[in-house]
Design an enzyme around this catalytic site. Structure first.
Site, PDB file in Angstrom:
ATOM      1  CD  GLU A 181      -2.780  -1.468   2.790  1.00 36.99           C
ATOM      2  OE1 GLU A 181      -3.073  -0.608   3.722  1.00 36.99           O
ATOM      3  OE2 GLU A 181      -3.393  -2.331   2.834  1.00 36.99           O
ATOM      4  CG  ASN A 222      -0.704  -7.279  -1.083  1.00 36.96           C
ATOM      5  OD1 ASN A 222      -1.986  -7.250  -2.092  1.00 36.96           O
ATOM      6  ND2 ASN A 222      -0.711  -6.625  -0.158  1.00 36.96           N
ATOM      7  CG  HIS A 258      -9.444  -5.688   0.939  1.00 38.44           C
ATOM      8  ND1 HIS A 258      -9.745  -7.152   1.457  1.00 38.44           N
ATOM      9  CD2 HIS A 258      -8.354  -5.789   1.219  1.00 38.44           C
ATOM     10  CE1 HIS A 258      -9.073  -7.709   2.294  1.00 38.44           C
ATOM     11  NE2 HIS A 258      -7.903  -6.482   2.009  1.00 38.44           N
ATOM     12  CD  GLU A 286      -4.811  -7.952   1.685  1.00 37.70           C
ATOM     13  OE1 GLU A 286      -5.500  -6.944   1.992  1.00 37.70           O
ATOM     14  OE2 GLU A 286      -3.252  -7.649   1.724  1.00 37.70           O
ATOM     15  CG  ASP A 288     -12.241  -9.338   2.147  1.00 35.89           C
ATOM     16  OD1 ASP A 288     -12.870  -8.205   1.255  1.00 35.89           O
ATOM     17  OD2 ASP A 288     -11.570  -9.004   3.763  1.00 35.89           O
TER      18      ASP A 288
END
Ligand code: G3I
Length: 363
Positions: A181, A222, A258, A286, A288
């Site tokens: 990030e 990432n 996400h 990641e 979801d």
């Protein structure tokens, strides 16, 4: 003699094999839950498959994996049985245990106990391990957050942290999220504690230190907000090109994913193809899918479709090596009340589980 025995026993063996085969056909029905027990009126998974990692690998990917925390598999036997099942999960990411605040709580004082527990889970099961992460602006110890450092001091701190962390797990990590990030939503560099001391130089410093510490680990940048086309995706692609042109070691991009149900970013598939053109691999790291509002049958069905869309996009680009969910159950998901995961609060499969299967079987 053996031929006679074989003849004598062939019919009996055939019967046994037939029974085993029919049992094998029935077994998945035993494990597929018809309805989430927390919400009996809502549909559960109807999948008849043996496991998501098995399906993902059959589709040509390296793994289907999950993030986890040690207390979840140590204290919860049902959760433990699922995460230990390598037909479901072929890859593990520590959701927290390898982060800076835990691994170097004081300058030069490294503690790997928590990370080692996750490493041991993956090692004992023969699952791939993704390291998460070396340099992130969150979950930092106070000595970093509150400190004042010169350019050279910060470069030394970053090199020492990444080198020591990656070196501790040398030979055991498939890929490291070395940089996490580092960009703002508009694609500019995030002005975090590292950037404020070094500009963007901490990025190549971290990557080089990681490469030196473990030459065989894949080194990733990432981020979130790079799932669809847009300024941030373009900026990250340009950053990777620039690093490559300068000879900085960079092997992959983690697209976190996400996401929100019913609101997939525009250009997701096109964007995945763009990342596939960079000459590095990438992964969904990641995944979801948070539900906004009530958890209705329609919302669960849309969630299933959205999981399928993301997994299918990974499937359609050879450079996308695998998919990791950011924990697999609503019981331990980081999004409170988002019901974002593929098993529910009671560790029953949701329709989203079928969505992953659909995605892997979409071509
Ligand atoms: O370690 C303390 C513990 O000592 C204390 O008793 C407890 C009380 O609340 O808190 C513990 O820290 C929590 C930590 O997770 C470990 O459980 C923090 O409060 C909590 O904020 C922290 O949340 C993590 C979050 O990153 C921090 O931003 C989530 O579990 C973790 O899933 C999440 O993961 C991030 C990725 O690393 C990067 N991408 C986004 C993703 C989701 O936010």
């Amino acid at each position: 003699m053996s031929a006679v025995v074989g003849q004598d026993h062939t019919p009996a063996m055939a019967t046994i094999f037939a029974r085993l085969a029919s049992l094998a056909l029935l077994l998945p029905f035993c494990f597929a839950s018809p309805a989430a027990s927390s919400s009996a009126s809502l549909p559960g998974s109807t999948a008849r498959v043996a496991g998501l990692n098995a399906v993902g690998k059959a589709a040509g990917k390296l793994y289907f994996g999950t993030a986890t925390n040690a207390n979840e598999f140590q204290d919860d036997a049902v959760y433990g049985a699922i995460i230990n099942n390598t037909r479901q999960f072929g890859q593990i990411t520590p959701a927290n245990a390898m982060k800076w605040e835990y691994t170097e709580p004081n300058p030069g004082n490294f503690t790997f106990e928590d990370g080692d527990v996750i490493r041991d889970l993956a090692r004992n099961n023969g699952q791939l391990l993704r390291g998460h992460n070396c340099v992130w602006y969150q979950q930092l110890p106070d000595w970093i957050t509150n400190g004042t450092f010169t350019y050279h001091e910060m470069i030394d701190i970053v090199e020492n942290h990444c080198g020591t962390l990656v070196g501790h797990y040398k030979g055991e990590v498939y890929a490291w999220d070395v940089i996490n990030e580092s960009l703002n939503d508009d694609g500019t560099f995030r002005e975090n504690v590292f950037y404020n001391a070094t500009g963007s130089d901490y990025i190549p410093a971290a990557l080089r230190a990681a490469r030196a510490a473990d030459p065989h680990a894949k080194l990733y940048i990432n981020d979130y907000g790079i799932e669809g086309t847009g300024n941030k995706s373009t900026a990250l692609q340009n950053l990777v090109r620039e690093l490559k042109s300068e000879g900085v070691p960079i092997d992959g991009v983690g697209i976190q994913c996400h996401l929100t149900v019913g609101q997939l970013p525009t250009g997701l598939l096109e964007n995945f193809h763009d990342f596939g053109q960079l000459g590095v691999e990438f992964a969904v790291t990641e995944l979801d899918m948070a539900i906004q509002g009530n958890v209705t049958a329609d919302a669960l069905e849309q969630q299933k479709q959205d999981y399928a869309t993301v997994v299918s996009a990974c499937l359609s680009v050879p450079a996308c090596v695998g998919v990791t969910v950011w924990d697999f159950t609503d019981k331990y998901g980081w999004i409170t009340n988002g019901h974002a995961d593929i098993w529910d609060d009671n560790l029953q499969k949701k329709p989203a589980f079928d969505g992953v299967v659909l995605g892997f079987e979409s071509h």
